[in-house]
Design an enzyme around this catalytic site. Structure first.
Site, PDB file in Angstrom:
ATOM      1  N   HIS A   1       2.046  11.667  65.870  1.00 23.81           N
ATOM      2  CA  HIS A   1       1.966  12.552  64.707  1.00 23.81           C
ATOM      3  C   HIS A   1       3.109  12.280  63.733  1.00 23.81           C
ATOM      4  CE1 HIS A   1      -0.226  14.685  67.964  1.00 23.81           C
ATOM      5  NE2 HIS A   1      -1.091  14.890  66.986  1.00 23.81           N
ATOM      6  N   ASN A   2       3.135  11.080  63.186  1.00 23.02           N
ATOM      7  CA  ASN A   2       4.206  10.634  62.305  1.00 23.02           C
ATOM      8  C   ASN A   2       3.659  10.337  60.910  1.00 23.02           C
ATOM      9  OD1 ASN A   2       2.913   8.063  62.621  1.00 23.02           O
ATOM     10  ND2 ASN A   2       4.038   7.811  64.541  1.00 23.02           N
ATOM     11  N   PHE A   3       4.514   9.795  60.040  1.00 28.97           N
ATOM     12  CA  PHE A   3       4.087   9.566  58.661  1.00 28.97           C
ATOM     13  C   PHE A   3       3.009   8.492  58.572  1.00 28.97           C
ATOM     14  CE2 PHE A   3       4.934   7.867  54.251  1.00 28.97           C
ATOM     15  CZ  PHE A   3       4.386   8.964  53.594  1.00 28.97           C
TER      16      PHE A   3
ATOM     17  N   HIS B   1       0.634   8.035  60.685  1.00 31.28           N
ATOM     18  CA  HIS B   1      -0.608   8.755  60.999  1.00 31.28           C
ATOM     19  C   HIS B   1      -1.081   9.553  59.786  1.00 31.28           C
ATOM     20  CE1 HIS B   1      -3.464  11.498  62.848  1.00 31.28           C
ATOM     21  NE2 HIS B   1      -2.692  12.521  62.545  1.00 31.28           N
TER      22      HIS B   1
ATOM     23  N   HIS C   1      -0.957  17.381  56.855  1.00 33.66           N
ATOM     24  CA  HIS C   1      -1.554  18.172  57.920  1.00 33.66           C
ATOM     25  C   HIS C   1      -0.753  18.201  59.213  1.00 33.66           C
ATOM     26  CE1 HIS C   1      -2.994  14.329  59.574  1.00 33.66           C
ATOM     27  NE2 HIS C   1      -3.240  14.978  60.694  1.00 33.66           N
ATOM     28  N   ASP C   2       0.209  17.296  59.401  1.00 29.57           N
ATOM     29  CA  ASP C   2       1.037  17.309  60.621  1.00 29.57           C
ATOM     30  C   ASP C   2       2.531  17.369  60.305  1.00 29.57           C
ATOM     31  OD1 ASP C   2      -0.669  17.436  62.808  1.00 29.57           O
ATOM     32  OD2 ASP C   2      -1.034  15.282  62.846  1.00 29.57           O
TER      33      ASP C   2
END
Length: 209
Positions: free
Chosen positions: A63-65, A67, A101-102
């Site tokens: 869940h990183n940039f 992604h 979104h994350d």
């Protein structure tokens, strides 16, 4: 080296790019979808917002940039195929939701925060814990970068509410209800008969699966 948006397809791999290249690509996608005019902002503020978003993603394994930009890119591709009659502003809302979104995801699931009685779970009454946090960080960045400053208050509230609905829909706990909505439609174009916010929510839910 700049990434050419026109040459990207479903085989695009964000892990091949540096953070700076990912930021540039995100800005290009937003500009391609007329974000500056839809938000009554300029390139400088839009770029500052994207940089701020990149800086609030953690170096987690998933869940990183990278992604976030992958989801943004997939949303961009899907928008070329479906719900094309949505207003330009709703296109931009959906893309911003994809990018944000994350935000500040720490690599742990909602169940962890609930089971450990973490302060985040307490803050959000155990409901959509991470997703509510992503929404709050998104709103903070919108305000600190003044991205929506050129809009009337009512428009700003509409954008924030729509972003919230889209981001909250990325919680897998909401998947069943949203999947049922899709099944009730004969094809993706039938999403146009839903309320505009519903169409945005459905599209973002399926590109984040």
């Amino acid at each position: 080296m700049a990434v050419q948006l026109s040459k990207l397809d479903h085989s695009f791999d964000a892990l091949d790019l540096t953070s700076e290249q990912l930021q540039s690509l995100a800005i290009d996608i937003l500009c391609e979808n007329k974000a500056e005019s839809a938000l009554h902002t300029d390139h400088s503020l839009l770029s500052s917002f994207v940089v701020a978003v990149a800086n609030r993603y953690n170096e987690t394994s998933f869940h990183n940039f990278a992604h976030a930009v992958t989801v943004l890119h997939m949303t961009h591709l899907h928008l070329q195929l479906v719900v094309t009659k949505l207003p330009s502003l709703d296109h931009v809302i959906l893309l911003l939701s994809a990018l944000c979104h994350d935000l500040d995801h720490r690599g742990l699931a909602n169940s962890y925060y609930v089971n450990t009685k973490d302060e985040l779970a307490i803050k959000y009454d155990n409901e959509h814990v991470l997703e509510n946090h992503h929404v709050d960080v998104t709103k903070t960045l919108l305000r600190t970068t003044n991205l929506l400053a050129g809009l009337e208050t009512q428009q700003q509230e509409h954008i924030e509410a729509s972003l919230s609905a889209c981001i909250l829909a990325t919680d897998m706990a909401a998947h069943g209800e949203l999947a049922s909505k899709v099944v009730r439609q004969s094809d993706m174009n039938s999403c146009l008969h839903l309320q505009q916010c519903d169409a945005c929510v459905l599209c973002l839910r399926y590109v984040t699966l």
